[in-house]
Each structure stands twice: as structure tokens, then as C-alpha cells.
Design a protein around this motif. Structure first.
Motif, PDB file in Angstrom:
ATOM      1  N   ALA A  64       9.142  34.789 -51.104  1.00 45.17           N
ATOM      2  CA  ALA A  64       9.348  34.178 -49.788  1.00 45.17           C
ATOM      3  C   ALA A  64       8.045  33.582 -49.265  1.00 45.17           C
ATOM      4  CB  ALA A  64       9.879  35.219 -48.803  1.00 45.17           C
ATOM      5  N   HIS A  65       6.976  34.321 -49.384  1.00 42.48           N
ATOM      6  CA  HIS A  65       5.686  33.829 -48.879  1.00 42.48           C
ATOM      7  C   HIS A  65       5.193  32.652 -49.715  1.00 42.48           C
ATOM      8  CE1 HIS A  65       4.977  38.167 -47.246  1.00 42.48           C
ATOM      9  NE2 HIS A  65       5.950  37.531 -46.610  1.00 42.48           N
ATOM     10  N   ALA A  66       5.305  32.771 -51.032  1.00 40.48           N
ATOM     11  CA  ALA A  66       4.814  31.713 -51.915  1.00 40.48           C
ATOM     12  C   ALA A  66       5.661  30.445 -51.816  1.00 40.48           C
ATOM     13  CB  ALA A  66       4.786  32.220 -53.363  1.00 40.48           C
ATOM     14  N   LEU A  67       6.976  30.585 -51.925  1.00 40.20           N
ATOM     15  CA  LEU A  67       7.840  29.397 -51.907  1.00 40.20           C
ATOM     16  C   LEU A  67       7.952  28.789 -50.513  1.00 40.20           C
ATOM     17  CD1 LEU A  67      10.595  30.472 -54.440  1.00 40.20           C
ATOM     18  CD2 LEU A  67       8.643  28.948 -54.801  1.00 40.20           C
ATOM     19  N   GLY A  68       7.877  29.616 -49.479  1.00 39.73           N
ATOM     20  CA  GLY A  68       7.856  29.083 -48.115  1.00 39.73           C
ATOM     21  C   GLY A  68       6.632  28.199 -47.904  1.00 39.73           C
ATOM     22  N   THR A  69       5.484  28.690 -48.353  1.00 42.63           N
ATOM     23  CA  THR A  69       4.247  27.911 -48.249  1.00 42.63           C
ATOM     24  C   THR A  69       4.339  26.642 -49.100  1.00 42.63           C
ATOM     25  OG1 THR A  69       2.979  29.934 -47.896  1.00 42.63           O
ATOM     26  CG2 THR A  69       1.740  27.984 -48.547  1.00 42.63           C
ATOM     27  N   PHE A  70       4.838  26.786 -50.311  1.00 40.44           N
ATOM     28  CA  PHE A  70       4.971  25.664 -51.247  1.00 40.44           C
ATOM     29  C   PHE A  70       5.824  24.541 -50.647  1.00 40.44           C
ATOM     30  CE2 PHE A  70       7.251  23.804 -54.953  1.00 40.44           C
ATOM     31  CZ  PHE A  70       6.167  23.314 -55.671  1.00 40.44           C
ATOM     32  N   VAL A  71       7.001  24.892 -50.158  1.00 42.47           N
ATOM     33  CA  VAL A  71       7.913  23.900 -49.573  1.00 42.47           C
ATOM     34  C   VAL A  71       7.307  23.304 -48.303  1.00 42.47           C
ATOM     35  CG1 VAL A  71      10.165  23.589 -48.470  1.00 42.47           C
ATOM     36  CG2 VAL A  71       9.989  24.840 -50.623  1.00 42.47           C
ATOM     37  N   GLY A  72       6.722  24.140 -47.467  1.00 44.32           N
ATOM     38  CA  GLY A  72       6.085  23.647 -46.246  1.00 44.32           C
ATOM     39  C   GLY A  72       4.970  22.652 -46.550  1.00 44.32           C
ATOM     40  N   ALA A  73       4.195  22.947 -47.592  1.00 37.05           N
ATOM     41  CA  ALA A  73       3.109  22.048 -47.989  1.00 37.05           C
ATOM     42  C   ALA A  73       3.651  20.716 -48.507  1.00 37.05           C
ATOM     43  CB  ALA A  73       2.235  22.718 -49.045  1.00 37.05           C
ATOM     44  N   ILE A  74       4.730  20.763 -49.261  1.00 36.03           N
ATOM     45  CA  ILE A  74       5.356  19.526 -49.756  1.00 36.03           C
ATOM     46  C   ILE A  74       5.818  18.670 -48.575  1.00 36.03           C
ATOM     47  CG2 ILE A  74       7.381  18.593 -50.943  1.00 36.03           C
ATOM     48  CD1 ILE A  74       7.114  20.943 -52.926  1.00 36.03           C
ATOM     49  N   ILE A  75       6.463  19.306 -47.613  1.00 41.09           N
ATOM     50  CA  ILE A  75       6.954  18.582 -46.436  1.00 41.09           C
ATOM     51  C   ILE A  75       5.792  17.965 -45.674  1.00 41.09           C
ATOM     52  CG2 ILE A  75       8.082  18.838 -44.185  1.00 41.09           C
ATOM     53  CD1 ILE A  75       9.832  21.051 -45.547  1.00 41.09           C
ATOM     54  N   ALA A  76       4.764  18.764 -45.403  1.00 37.80           N
ATOM     55  CA  ALA A  76       3.620  18.267 -44.632  1.00 37.80           C
ATOM     56  C   ALA A  76       2.922  17.124 -45.365  1.00 37.80           C
ATOM     57  CB  ALA A  76       2.640  19.406 -44.347  1.00 37.80           C
ATOM     58  N   TYR A  77       2.690  17.284 -46.657  1.00 34.68           N
ATOM     59  CA  TYR A  77       2.042  16.240 -47.445  1.00 34.68           C
ATOM     60  C   TYR A  77       2.868  14.953 -47.395  1.00 34.68           C
ATOM     61  CZ  TYR A  77      -0.237  13.846 -51.320  1.00 34.68           C
ATOM     62  OH  TYR A  77      -0.912  12.930 -52.080  1.00 34.68           O
ATOM     63  N   SER A  78       4.164  15.103 -47.584  1.00 32.60           N
ATOM     64  CA  SER A  78       5.050  13.931 -47.645  1.00 32.60           C
ATOM     65  C   SER A  78       5.134  13.181 -46.325  1.00 32.60           C
ATOM     66  CB  SER A  78       6.454  14.368 -48.076  1.00 32.60           C
ATOM     67  OG  SER A  78       6.397  14.971 -49.346  1.00 32.60           O
ATOM     68  N   MET A  79       5.009  13.895 -45.222  1.00 32.89           N
ATOM     69  CA  MET A  79       5.154  13.266 -43.909  1.00 32.89           C
ATOM     70  C   MET A  79       3.837  12.753 -43.326  1.00 32.89           C
ATOM     71  SD  MET A  79       7.931  15.637 -41.987  1.00 32.89           S
ATOM     72  CE  MET A  79       7.951  14.503 -40.595  1.00 32.89           C
ATOM     73  N   ALA A  80       2.718  13.332 -43.741  1.00 34.58           N
ATOM     74  CA  ALA A  80       1.419  12.951 -43.171  1.00 34.58           C
ATOM     75  C   ALA A  80       1.103  11.497 -43.508  1.00 34.58           C
ATOM     76  CB  ALA A  80       0.329  13.879 -43.691  1.00 34.58           C
ATOM     77  N   THR A  81       0.366  10.850 -42.608  1.00 33.03           N
ATOM     78  CA  THR A  81       0.049   9.437 -42.819  1.00 33.03           C
ATOM     79  C   THR A  81      -1.287   9.222 -43.524  1.00 33.03           C
ATOM     80  OG1 THR A  81      -0.949   9.270 -40.625  1.00 33.03           O
ATOM     81  CG2 THR A  81       1.395   8.708 -40.818  1.00 33.03           C
ATOM     82  N   ASN A  82      -2.188  10.166 -43.421  1.00 30.84           N
ATOM     83  CA  ASN A  82      -3.494  10.048 -44.073  1.00 30.84           C
ATOM     84  C   ASN A  82      -4.024  11.444 -44.381  1.00 30.84           C
ATOM     85  OD1 ASN A  82      -4.049  10.905 -41.497  1.00 30.84           O
ATOM     86  ND2 ASN A  82      -5.349   9.194 -40.952  1.00 30.84           N
ATOM     87  N   ASN A  83      -5.016  11.551 -45.242  1.00 24.46           N
ATOM     88  CA  ASN A  83      -5.574  12.848 -45.621  1.00 24.46           C
ATOM     89  C   ASN A  83      -4.465  13.850 -45.920  1.00 24.46           C
ATOM     90  OD1 ASN A  83      -8.286  11.980 -45.172  1.00 24.46           O
ATOM     91  ND2 ASN A  83      -7.939  12.258 -42.988  1.00 24.46           N
ATOM     92  N   LYS A  84      -3.522  13.426 -46.713  1.00 24.73           N
ATOM     93  CA  LYS A  84      -2.294  14.185 -46.926  1.00 24.73           C
ATOM     94  C   LYS A  84      -2.542  15.604 -47.446  1.00 24.73           C
ATOM     95  CE  LYS A  84       0.738  10.248 -47.658  1.00 24.73           C
ATOM     96  NZ  LYS A  84       2.009  10.629 -47.062  1.00 24.73           N
TER      97      LYS A  84
END
Length: 138
Positions: A64-84
Motif C-alpha cells: 500500500a505504501h509503495a504502490l500508493g507512492t508509485f501511482v501518486g508520483a506517476i500522476i504528479a509527474y504526468s500533470m506537472a508542467t515543468n520540473n516534472k
């Protein structure tokens, strides 16, 4: 939409998405490995029983901790406009802080705390960012 607003949304939605995965896996773990005679919402009772539990009870919390972080990071990276990648790491830090808090509130075995804090957060944020980067280049 303003890039600052997009970046803030990247963090918020990355945190929410990762938290949904985290809580879903915790619930699945409790259904597969229920702790006998314990109300899982009672932090004091849970804290007392945690050191006595077998390894199988810690599989889903780690996932839960690992995959929650993993998915959250994918979402944040994908949505960020710079310095992803920075945004993927921000998610990792947020989840790490949550992991530190929960490990103080509900103390588990030392091996689990060590594995959880060292492997489930920052490394998974890095992996999530790397995967999102590869997906975005296609």
C-alpha cells in the motif's frame, strides 16, 4: 490554465490518487489477513498487537505504501508542467512523512519500519517518475 495552478493540482491529485491506492490495498490486506479480535480503527489496540504479528500481516501495508507512492508520483509527474521529476519526489516526501507518522503511532517490527521507510517512498517516487517519463516520450 496557469502552470502554477497545474503544478499545484499535480501535487493534490497525485496525493489523492496515491492515497486511494494506499487505502484500497490496506482494506484488501485486512480482508485477506484479518487480525483476530482487534478493531482496526482502534490505534491503541492495533499498536499493542503489531509487534506480535507474522510477516504476512505486513505484506499489504508495504504494498500500500509503495504502490500508493508509485501511482501518486506517476500522476504528479504526468500533470506537472515543468520540473516534472521534482513533483514525483514531492509526492514521495509527502508519503514518507505520512509513513514516519504512522510508524510512530502504530509501531511495527523494526524490520518492517526499516524496509517501509527506506524502500516504499523515495525509491518508488523515483520509479514512478521514471515510468511516467518513459510513457510521456512515446
Amino acid at each position: 490554465m496557469n502552470s502554477t495552478i497545474k503544478n499545484i493540482l499535480a501535487i493534490i491529485l497525485g496525493w489523492i490518487g496515491g492515497s486511494i491506492i494506499n487505502m484500497a490495498l490496506i482494506q484488501v490486506g485486512h480482508s485477506i489477513y484479518p487480525i483476530p479480535n482487534i478493531d482496526i480503527n482502534n490505534m491503541n489496540a492495533l499498536s499493542k498487537v503489531m509487534p506480535t504479528l507474522g510477516t504476512n500481516y505486513f505484506i499489504f501495508p508495504f504494498l500500500a505504501h509503495a504502490l500508493g507512492t508509485f501511482v501518486g508520483a506517476i500522476i504528479a509527474y504526468s500533470m506537472a508542467t515543468n520540473n516534472k521529476m521534482k513533483f514525483a519526489y514531492i509526492i514521495g516526501v509527502f508519503f514518507l512523512l505520512g509513513g514516519i507518522m504512522i510508524n510512530f503511532m502504530i509501531t511495527g517490527p523494526l524490520w518492517f519500519i526499516t524496509a517501509d521507510l527506506l524502500l516504499a517512498y523515495i525509491p518508488m517516487a523515483w520509479l514512478g517518475g521514471q515510468l511516467a517519463q518513459k510513457i510521456s516520450k512515446k
